[in-house]
Design a protein around this motif. Structure first.
Motif, PDB file in Angstrom:
ATOM      1  N   THR A 165       0.836  -1.188   0.000  1.00 34.49           N
ATOM      2  CA  THR A 165       0.000   0.000   0.000  1.00 34.49           C
ATOM      3  C   THR A 165       0.872   1.240   0.000  1.00 34.49           C
ATOM      4  O   THR A 165       1.990   1.223   0.525  1.00 34.49           O
ATOM      5  CB  THR A 165      -0.951   0.011   1.222  1.00 34.49           C
ATOM      6  N   TYR A 166       0.362   2.297  -0.606  1.00 37.10           N
ATOM      7  CA  TYR A 166       1.026   3.596  -0.593  1.00 37.10           C
ATOM      8  C   TYR A 166       0.011   4.645  -0.177  1.00 37.10           C
ATOM      9  O   TYR A 166      -1.141   4.622  -0.632  1.00 37.10           O
ATOM     10  CB  TYR A 166       1.584   3.937  -1.982  1.00 37.10           C
TER      11      TYR A 166
ATOM     12  N   THR B  59      -3.693   5.495  -0.629  1.00 40.44           N
ATOM     13  CA  THR B  59      -4.045   5.917  -1.979  1.00 40.44           C
ATOM     14  C   THR B  59      -4.119   4.700  -2.894  1.00 40.44           C
ATOM     15  O   THR B  59      -4.983   4.615  -3.756  1.00 40.44           O
ATOM     16  CB  THR B  59      -3.003   6.919  -2.510  1.00 40.44           C
ATOM     17  N   THR B  60      -3.207   3.740  -2.695  1.00 36.05           N
ATOM     18  CA  THR B  60      -3.233   2.496  -3.458  1.00 36.05           C
ATOM     19  C   THR B  60      -3.267   1.313  -2.502  1.00 36.05           C
ATOM     20  O   THR B  60      -2.843   1.412  -1.347  1.00 36.05           O
ATOM     21  CB  THR B  60      -2.003   2.351  -4.381  1.00 36.05           C
TER      22      THR B  60
ATOM     23  N   ALA C 255       0.389  -1.083  -7.130  1.00 37.72           N
ATOM     24  CA  ALA C 255      -0.974  -1.375  -6.707  1.00 37.72           C
ATOM     25  C   ALA C 255      -1.957  -0.418  -7.366  1.00 37.72           C
ATOM     26  O   ALA C 255      -1.606   0.699  -7.741  1.00 37.72           O
ATOM     27  CB  ALA C 255      -1.085  -1.269  -5.182  1.00 37.72           C
ATOM     28  N   PRO C 256      -3.214  -0.853  -7.512  1.00 37.68           N
ATOM     29  CA  PRO C 256      -4.243   0.017  -8.091  1.00 37.68           C
ATOM     30  C   PRO C 256      -4.745   1.040  -7.077  1.00 37.68           C
ATOM     31  O   PRO C 256      -4.519   0.909  -5.872  1.00 37.68           O
ATOM     32  CB  PRO C 256      -5.352  -0.975  -8.470  1.00 37.68           C
TER      33      PRO C 256
ATOM     34  N   GLU D  16      -2.294  -0.761 -16.951  1.00 40.30           N
ATOM     35  CA  GLU D  16      -3.363  -1.427 -16.194  1.00 40.30           C
ATOM     36  C   GLU D  16      -3.841  -0.581 -15.012  1.00 40.30           C
ATOM     37  O   GLU D  16      -4.724  -1.003 -14.263  1.00 40.30           O
ATOM     38  CB  GLU D  16      -2.884  -2.790 -15.670  1.00 40.30           C
ATOM     39  N   GLY D  17      -3.237   0.601 -14.821  1.00 37.87           N
ATOM     40  CA  GLY D  17      -3.662   1.472 -13.727  1.00 37.87           C
ATOM     41  C   GLY D  17      -2.998   1.178 -12.398  1.00 37.87           C
ATOM     42  O   GLY D  17      -3.490   1.607 -11.351  1.00 37.87           O
ATOM     43  N   TYR D  18      -1.866   0.484 -12.423  1.00 36.79           N
ATOM     44  CA  TYR D  18      -1.126   0.194 -11.199  1.00 36.79           C
ATOM     45  C   TYR D  18      -0.068   1.280 -10.997  1.00 36.79           C
ATOM     46  O   TYR D  18       0.760   1.534 -11.876  1.00 36.79           O
ATOM     47  CB  TYR D  18      -0.462  -1.175 -11.268  1.00 36.79           C
TER      48      TYR D  18
END
Length: 550
Positions: A341-342, A351-352, A368-369, A434-436
């Motif tokens: 996670t970020y 946020t992700t 991460a998305p 892919e939005g990661y």
């Protein structure tokens, strides 16, 4: 996996205050354990009742909607009761880091305009009332409820836990045990709105004074999304070792446990062996932390004897981890999915967040998305243009998760959040097709060598693979020819060492020559803030001193 953004549990929290959400959980999970300490096992219903009693006691002191209440406690039942009681009546919580020095705590109490201070007696061998008396010597001659303090003009009440020697303090236990006044409490509770200020979390202040990040009751939705991402369910057991004065402990632990019916297993402070005891004895199903926490657990000599069979999922944040290390964490701790996670205080928290079915290749690299309804764009720090896929730029966020601003600091707010609502995080990252999103470093840490951008995080991720290196931090230092070059601070594993030529050989064929550190300094410990962040500013100054550049 269900869509967390449109999950019905999150939808039910629209226009819901923190106090109302607790009432709902107290009804839905009434006999479930909610807060477990070494001495207490408090159900949702009992906790809700205690919150009513302390809320009423605060009202009797004259605390009203919008008043600020500073909480200077370690992880404890009292911390949780203080938070939810303030939320119930619309008071604003000001968490204070228990590791702060006298001057740091004094700054927050004063700058936050706190009307009440709830403090503990002794913690980490620190006598907190003595610290307070040093800040405001005249307090020792004053009585509860009649405080007039030169250094803290807004502060009118002290509430103490096990502070019998402090005659100026109200007693927390007595206040919680007092029957509450239903009519007065109901009136106060009904006045609270979702967009009311809930909390002011002060940043760790790596440079200058910390800034107070303001959030309203709406944070409850993003915190619940974290719990859903972890697949947290009613009756689950969550290890509560992350400090509650920090958003990671509160938004990723206590609040999702409350909204989703899980039990928060309280841990007053981090200790690897004690954490394993709790994970085993309390049948913990979920936990998370920074890489240091996982290293402590897997290196404990008693780990092979432990029964960790109840663990399902966990989260890890703070820094990418080598795949071999990541796999070791998962295998030895029996974790089905370890998600990276970020996040940051200014954007609520995560946020992700990785998905339950994301491959380890993404999780270990902190790819991460986006979690929740946040808009993300990456802005090239040189041109100011929006970056394309896989291009590095500053991460900008916009949406309901963005802070309300910095308390009494309009200039800092304006510098951080633009007129269109974009939060400039100061973090550098790139997003794939892919939005990661993956974070590559800090904008302020980026330096230019020979006119080319250099991102310390990329260098650090390679150097930490060296068998001798336990931890590394790279900063840029002035250079007459190239403008800036890299200076590496390295912590080595016990019994190991590394030289600069060895370091350069290790970088050959892996990093471009302009990225290879010009200088190396072996240190026993890399300086960090009280919340574990590496102090890059302090390292830059140390590097300059070492090179006689100051």
């Amino acid at each position: 996996m269900k869509n967390i953004l449109n999950h019905p549990v999150v939808d039910q929290l629209n226009d819901t205050t923190m106090g109302q959400a607790l009432r709902r959980s107290a009804s839905a999970y009434s006999d479930y354990s909610f807060f477990k300490t070494a001495d207490d096992d408090v159900t949702f219903a009992d906790f809700d009742q205690k919150v009513d009693q302390f809320s009423s006691a605060l009202l009797n002191l004259g605390i009203e909607r919008g008043d600020h209440v500073a909480v200077w406690l370690g992880n404890s039942l009292e911390w949780a009761l203080s938070f939810f009681s303030c939320a119930r009546i619309g008071a604003v919580v000001i968490p204070i880091n228990t590791r702060y020095t006298e001057s740091e705590a004094a700054y927050i109490i004063k700058q936050s305009d706190s009307k009440v201070l709830i403090l503990t007696g002794t913690l980490f061998k620190i006598n907190f009332p003595k610290l307070l008396e040093s800040m405001a010597p005249e307090i020792v001659k004053q009585e509860p409820g009649h405080l007039i303090l030169e250094n803290f003009p807004s502060l009118k009440h002290i509430i103490g836990i096990q502070v019998e020697e402090a005659a100026y303090a109200h007693d927390f236990d007595r206040m919680v045990s007092t029957p509450h006044e239903h009519a007065l409490l109901a009136q106060a509770e009904q006045s609270v709105r979702t967009d009311d200020l809930l909390i002011i979390c002060y940043t760790s202040g790596t440079t200058g004074h910390p800034k107070g990040v303001m959030h309203h009751h709406g944070v409850i939705k993003q915190a619940t999304r974290v719990g859903l991402a972890l697949d947290l369910k009613a009756g689950d057991r969550l290890l509560g070792h992350m400090p509650l004065y920090h958003v990671a402990g509160l938004y990723m632990g206590l609040i999702p446990a409350m909204t989703l019916g899980a039990c928060f297993i309280n841990m007053p402070h981090w200790d690897g062996a004690q954490a394993l005891d709790l994970i085993e004895r309390e049948e913990v199903t979920t936990f998370g932390g920074i890489p240091t926490h996982f290293v402590d657990l897997v290196n404990d000599p008693t780990l092979p004897e432990r029964d960790l069979s109840r663990i399902r999922n966990g989260w890890i944040g703070g820094a990418p981890v080598m795949r071999s290390t990541f796999e070791r964490f998962k295998k030895l701790l029996n974790i089905n999915q370890l998600m990276s996670t970020y996040g940051m205080t200014e954007n609520t928290i995560s946020t992700t967040f990785n998905r339950l079915d994301d491959p380890i290749e993404r999780c270990c690299l902190n790819q991460a998305p986006i979690l929740g309804p946040t808009e993300i764009v990456l802005i090239d720090p040189t041109s100011g243009k929006v970056c394309g896929p896989n291009e590095i730029g500053e991460v900008w966020c916009r949406g309901e998760t963005v802070m309300l601003g910095y308390y009494k600091n309009p200039q800092a707010t304006q510098d951080t959040v633009d007129a269109e609502g974009w939060l400039k995080t100061g973090d550098l990252g790139c997003m794939d097709k892919e939005g990661y999103l993956s974070i590559t470093g800090r904008l302020k840490e980026m330096f230019k060598s020979g006119g080319t951008n250099v991102y310390p995080a990329e260098i650090e991720q390679h150097l930490v693979k060296h068998q001798a290196i336990k931890m590394v931090a790279v900063v840029g230092v002035p250079d007459e020819r190239l403008s800036e070059v890299g200076f590496a601070f390295v912590e080595c594993y016990e019994g190991h060492s590394v030289t600069l030529p060895e370091l350069r050989d290790f970088c050959q064929n892996a990093l471009a020559t302009y990225k290879v550190p010009r200088y190396l300094k072996i240190v026993t410990a890399i300086p960090r803030t009280s919340t574990g962040k590496i102090q890059k500013g302090a390292l830059t100054e140390l590097a300059k001193q070492d090179l006689n550049l100051t």
